[in-house]
Design a protein around this motif. Sequence first.
Motif, PDB file in Angstrom:
ATOM      1  N   VAL A  71      -2.372   3.597  -5.300  1.00  0.00           N
ATOM      2  CA  VAL A  71      -2.703   2.731  -6.429  1.00  0.00           C
ATOM      3  C   VAL A  71      -1.516   2.666  -7.390  1.00  0.00           C
ATOM      4  O   VAL A  71      -0.844   3.674  -7.616  1.00  0.00           O
ATOM      5  CB  VAL A  71      -4.011   3.194  -7.133  1.00  0.00           C
ATOM      6  CG1 VAL A  71      -3.879   4.576  -7.752  1.00  0.00           C
ATOM      7  CG2 VAL A  71      -4.468   2.177  -8.178  1.00  0.00           C
ATOM      8  N   GLY A  72      -1.229   1.471  -7.886  1.00  0.00           N
ATOM      9  CA  GLY A  72      -0.185   1.291  -8.889  1.00  0.00           C
ATOM     10  C   GLY A  72       1.188   1.004  -8.286  1.00  0.00           C
ATOM     11  O   GLY A  72       1.364   0.953  -7.062  1.00  0.00           O
ATOM     12  N   ALA A  73       2.161   0.835  -9.198  1.00  0.00           N
ATOM     13  CA  ALA A  73       3.524   0.508  -8.768  1.00  0.00           C
ATOM     14  C   ALA A  73       4.135   1.608  -7.913  1.00  0.00           C
ATOM     15  O   ALA A  73       5.140   1.385  -7.231  1.00  0.00           O
ATOM     16  CB  ALA A  73       4.406   0.242  -9.992  1.00  0.00           C
ATOM     17  N   ALA A  74       3.525   2.789  -7.907  1.00  0.00           N
ATOM     18  CA  ALA A  74       4.001   3.888  -7.045  1.00  0.00           C
ATOM     19  C   ALA A  74       3.953   3.497  -5.567  1.00  0.00           C
ATOM     20  O   ALA A  74       4.610   4.128  -4.740  1.00  0.00           O
ATOM     21  CB  ALA A  74       3.157   5.144  -7.282  1.00  0.00           C
ATOM     22  N   GLY A  75       3.203   2.459  -5.237  1.00  0.00           N
ATOM     23  CA  GLY A  75       3.116   2.018  -3.841  1.00  0.00           C
ATOM     24  C   GLY A  75       4.290   1.155  -3.412  1.00  0.00           C
ATOM     25  O   GLY A  75       4.463   0.879  -2.217  1.00  0.00           O
ATOM     26  N   SER A  81       1.040   3.283  16.786  1.00  0.00           N
ATOM     27  CA  SER A  81       1.244   4.333  15.792  1.00  0.00           C
ATOM     28  C   SER A  81       0.896   3.778  14.409  1.00  0.00           C
ATOM     29  O   SER A  81       1.122   2.600  14.124  1.00  0.00           O
ATOM     30  CB  SER A  81       2.686   4.844  15.829  1.00  0.00           C
ATOM     31  OG  SER A  81       3.587   3.781  15.630  1.00  0.00           O
ATOM     32  N   ILE A  82       0.323   4.649  13.588  1.00  0.00           N
ATOM     33  CA  ILE A  82      -0.108   4.233  12.242  1.00  0.00           C
ATOM     34  C   ILE A  82       0.297   5.261  11.183  1.00  0.00           C
ATOM     35  O   ILE A  82       0.503   6.434  11.488  1.00  0.00           O
ATOM     36  CB  ILE A  82      -1.647   4.061  12.153  1.00  0.00           C
ATOM     37  CG1 ILE A  82      -2.356   5.401  12.438  1.00  0.00           C
ATOM     38  CG2 ILE A  82      -2.149   2.995  13.112  1.00  0.00           C
ATOM     39  CD1 ILE A  82      -3.660   5.548  11.706  1.00  0.00           C
ATOM     40  N   SER A  83       0.385   4.793   9.950  1.00  0.00           N
ATOM     41  CA  SER A  83       0.503   5.681   8.791  1.00  0.00           C
ATOM     42  C   SER A  83      -0.431   5.140   7.716  1.00  0.00           C
ATOM     43  O   SER A  83      -0.655   3.932   7.655  1.00  0.00           O
ATOM     44  CB  SER A  83       1.936   5.682   8.239  1.00  0.00           C
ATOM     45  OG  SER A  83       2.798   6.414   9.094  1.00  0.00           O
ATOM     46  N   ILE A  84      -0.954   6.036   6.900  1.00  0.00           N
ATOM     47  CA  ILE A  84      -1.794   5.594   5.774  1.00  0.00           C
ATOM     48  C   ILE A  84      -1.242   6.205   4.482  1.00  0.00           C
ATOM     49  O   ILE A  84      -1.249   7.439   4.316  1.00  0.00           O
ATOM     50  CB  ILE A  84      -3.274   6.006   5.934  1.00  0.00           C
ATOM     51  CG1 ILE A  84      -3.823   5.579   7.310  1.00  0.00           C
ATOM     52  CG2 ILE A  84      -4.113   5.407   4.801  1.00  0.00           C
ATOM     53  CD1 ILE A  84      -5.256   6.076   7.584  1.00  0.00           C
ATOM     54  N   PHE A  85      -0.752   5.370   3.602  1.00  0.00           N
ATOM     55  CA  PHE A  85      -0.273   5.809   2.286  1.00  0.00           C
ATOM     56  C   PHE A  85      -1.424   5.657   1.301  1.00  0.00           C
ATOM     57  O   PHE A  85      -1.943   4.560   1.124  1.00  0.00           O
ATOM     58  CB  PHE A  85       0.968   5.004   1.875  1.00  0.00           C
ATOM     59  CG  PHE A  85       2.154   5.373   2.715  1.00  0.00           C
ATOM     60  CD1 PHE A  85       2.328   4.827   3.971  1.00  0.00           C
ATOM     61  CD2 PHE A  85       3.040   6.355   2.287  1.00  0.00           C
ATOM     62  CE1 PHE A  85       3.371   5.234   4.791  1.00  0.00           C
ATOM     63  CE2 PHE A  85       4.092   6.767   3.093  1.00  0.00           C
ATOM     64  CZ  PHE A  85       4.257   6.206   4.345  1.00  0.00           C
ATOM     65  N   GLY A  86      -1.820   6.759   0.682  1.00  0.00           N
ATOM     66  CA  GLY A  86      -3.017   6.730  -0.165  1.00  0.00           C
ATOM     67  C   GLY A  86      -4.266   6.940   0.674  1.00  0.00           C
ATOM     68  O   GLY A  86      -5.314   6.336   0.433  1.00  0.00           O
ATOM     69  N   ALA A  87      -4.157   7.848   1.672  1.00  0.00           N
ATOM     70  CA  ALA A  87      -5.244   8.044   2.639  1.00  0.00           C
ATOM     71  C   ALA A  87      -6.522   8.572   1.999  1.00  0.00           C
ATOM     72  O   ALA A  87      -7.625   8.303   2.490  1.00  0.00           O
ATOM     73  CB  ALA A  87      -4.788   8.999   3.739  1.00  0.00           C
ATOM     74  N   ALA A 112      -0.138  -3.418   6.176  1.00  0.00           N
ATOM     75  CA  ALA A 112      -1.437  -3.854   5.663  1.00  0.00           C
ATOM     76  C   ALA A 112      -1.417  -3.529   4.174  1.00  0.00           C
ATOM     77  O   ALA A 112      -1.392  -2.366   3.789  1.00  0.00           O
ATOM     78  CB  ALA A 112      -2.558  -3.108   6.379  1.00  0.00           C
ATOM     79  N   LEU A 113      -1.383  -4.565   3.353  1.00  0.00           N
ATOM     80  CA  LEU A 113      -1.077  -4.366   1.936  1.00  0.00           C
ATOM     81  C   LEU A 113      -2.318  -4.441   1.039  1.00  0.00           C
ATOM     82  O   LEU A 113      -2.792  -5.513   0.700  1.00  0.00           O
ATOM     83  CB  LEU A 113      -0.059  -5.420   1.482  1.00  0.00           C
ATOM     84  CG  LEU A 113       0.509  -5.230   0.076  1.00  0.00           C
ATOM     85  CD1 LEU A 113       1.388  -3.984   0.003  1.00  0.00           C
ATOM     86  CD2 LEU A 113       1.311  -6.454  -0.356  1.00  0.00           C
ATOM     87  N   ALA A 114      -2.829  -3.256   0.693  1.00  0.00           N
ATOM     88  CA  ALA A 114      -3.893  -3.199  -0.311  1.00  0.00           C
ATOM     89  C   ALA A 114      -3.263  -3.098  -1.693  1.00  0.00           C
ATOM     90  O   ALA A 114      -3.818  -3.574  -2.680  1.00  0.00           O
ATOM     91  CB  ALA A 114      -4.797  -1.993  -0.056  1.00  0.00           C
ATOM     92  N   ASN A 115      -2.083  -2.480  -1.747  1.00  0.00           N
ATOM     93  CA  ASN A 115      -1.400  -2.231  -3.015  1.00  0.00           C
ATOM     94  C   ASN A 115      -0.873  -3.530  -3.626  1.00  0.00           C
ATOM     95  O   ASN A 115       0.297  -3.887  -3.480  1.00  0.00           O
ATOM     96  CB  ASN A 115      -0.250  -1.225  -2.783  1.00  0.00           C
ATOM     97  CG  ASN A 115       0.522  -0.924  -4.041  1.00  0.00           C
ATOM     98  OD1 ASN A 115       1.563  -1.514  -4.302  1.00  0.00           O
ATOM     99  ND2 ASN A 115       0.013  -0.030  -4.869  1.00  0.00           N
ATOM    100  N   LYS A 116      -1.753  -4.230  -4.327  1.00  0.00           N
ATOM    101  CA  LYS A 116      -1.388  -5.530  -4.916  1.00  0.00           C
ATOM    102  C   LYS A 116      -0.301  -5.382  -5.974  1.00  0.00           C
ATOM    103  O   LYS A 116       0.470  -6.301  -6.227  1.00  0.00           O
ATOM    104  CB  LYS A 116      -2.636  -6.202  -5.504  1.00  0.00           C
ATOM    105  CG  LYS A 116      -3.270  -5.469  -6.659  1.00  0.00           C
ATOM    106  CD  LYS A 116      -4.657  -6.031  -6.998  1.00  0.00           C
ATOM    107  CE  LYS A 116      -5.720  -5.447  -6.109  1.00  0.00           C
ATOM    108  NZ  LYS A 116      -7.070  -5.956  -6.318  1.00  0.00           N
ATOM    109  N   GLU A 117      -0.251  -4.180  -6.597  1.00  0.00           N
ATOM    110  CA  GLU A 117       0.740  -3.979  -7.656  1.00  0.00           C
ATOM    111  C   GLU A 117       2.161  -4.186  -7.147  1.00  0.00           C
ATOM    112  O   GLU A 117       3.045  -4.584  -7.912  1.00  0.00           O
ATOM    113  CB  GLU A 117       0.601  -2.575  -8.261  1.00  0.00           C
ATOM    114  CG  GLU A 117      -0.741  -2.328  -8.971  1.00  0.00           C
ATOM    115  CD  GLU A 117      -1.825  -1.767  -8.047  1.00  0.00           C
ATOM    116  OE1 GLU A 117      -1.692  -1.893  -6.801  1.00  0.00           O
ATOM    117  OE2 GLU A 117      -2.806  -1.198  -8.556  1.00  0.00           O
TER     118      GLU A 117
END
Length: 387
Positions: A101-105, A3-9, A120-125
């Motif tokens: 994108v941003g601290a919202a992540g 199962s997967i989810s994408i935040f900021g799809a 899987a962390l793209a959100n470096k913020e």
Amino acid sequence: MRSISIFGATGSIGESTFDLIRRNGGADGFRTVALTGGRNIQRLAEMARELRAEIAVTAYDDRLPALRDALAGSGVEVAAGNAAIADAADRPADWVMSAIVGAAGLVPGLRALRHGGTLALANKESLVTAGPLLMETARSYGATILPVDSEHSAVFQALTGEDIACVERIIITASGGPFRDWSVERIATATLAEAVAHPSWSMGQRISIDSASMFNKALELIETREFFGVDPAKIEVVVHPQSIVHALVGFCDGGIMAHLGPADMRHAIGYALHWPDRGAVPVERLDLARIGSLSFQAPDDAKFPALRLAREVMAARGLHGAAFNAAKEIALDHFIAGGLAFPRMAAIVEETLSRMNGIGRDAQSLDDVLLADAAARKLATAIVNEG
Ligand code: NAD
Ligand code: MG
């Protein structure tokens, strides 16, 4: 089935993730739990229908009716707002892409870690804002964080099977952005269109501008420190305009492992998707003879103060990362909106950090982080308005 989810799809990383999910079977290969997006409702709905998601969430309350219409009859639940995005992260998924994108992540990422799966962390913020909290949450819930920044994925890969105690240096590369060869005077006149025009990577608007100012690399220095837990003195940045070598790790025997690949984020995303195995990823294969030469140069700290500021943040620790990122986000908002000269972004961040009180102490909780973030945004806004 995983199962997967994408935040900021619906963003740049989200689209690349969607592409890989689709190539690996789409709705027949994965059970999609949540997909989140912003204003691009049509695209979010299209993705949710195709992957037969459980729920689709837009960040904007006023877009809920449009999302409801777009998904009518599909069986996909809909919701809107920041709280709904965080709630969607409470729905368990084995593999979650954090690509807001941003601290919202930050909050969705923290909530997703509580299922003990893979983030899987793209959100470096989120690492810059609350690195210790994020890493500690992953540890206590038995979750795995995999870096999805090209440099950090490269370092992660170079470290596989190695002893971190034997690492002498970690070198992350920077393209240098569109203003690499511009004079200080010309940079002062940079327009939004010029700042967004990244020479080697196709990315979202905000990270593209951060690349032009070197704030992206500044965030990545801190990201390296937080993720790999190494002494900041061991982390170096080298400018490499071809964006072929993403990072290098130097060991105590003097050897260096470098990671090379085309400038395509699907490599880092695919690595995280298939980890701990390797799977086929449809990126272009490098033809080194055709590329011919790779060049490297030292970053120009005088022209781009962001790296120096990041080093100060790493030395000061505490809540400096949260304040740094928040002030940067405000400065960036104002540059995008117009009326703020490009070099003022770094000046505003520096001024905000120098005027912030109480950020020397370590964050005890998420609330501490969010309060520091909010205070820095308020102060940075006041500094922008002072002119
Ligand atoms: P983007 O702007 O293309 O997409 C951002 C996504 O987040 C969109 O789906 C948008 O709707 C959503 N979003 C924006 N603001 C939001 C908010 N306040 N609340 C909830 N959702 C919101 O960004 P991107 O380039 O895909 O970057 C995403 C993240 O990945 C960033 O943290 C960036 O630093 C990181 N990253 C991107 C790249 C790249 O090549 N694009 C490379 C490395 C790391
Ligand atoms: Mg990067």
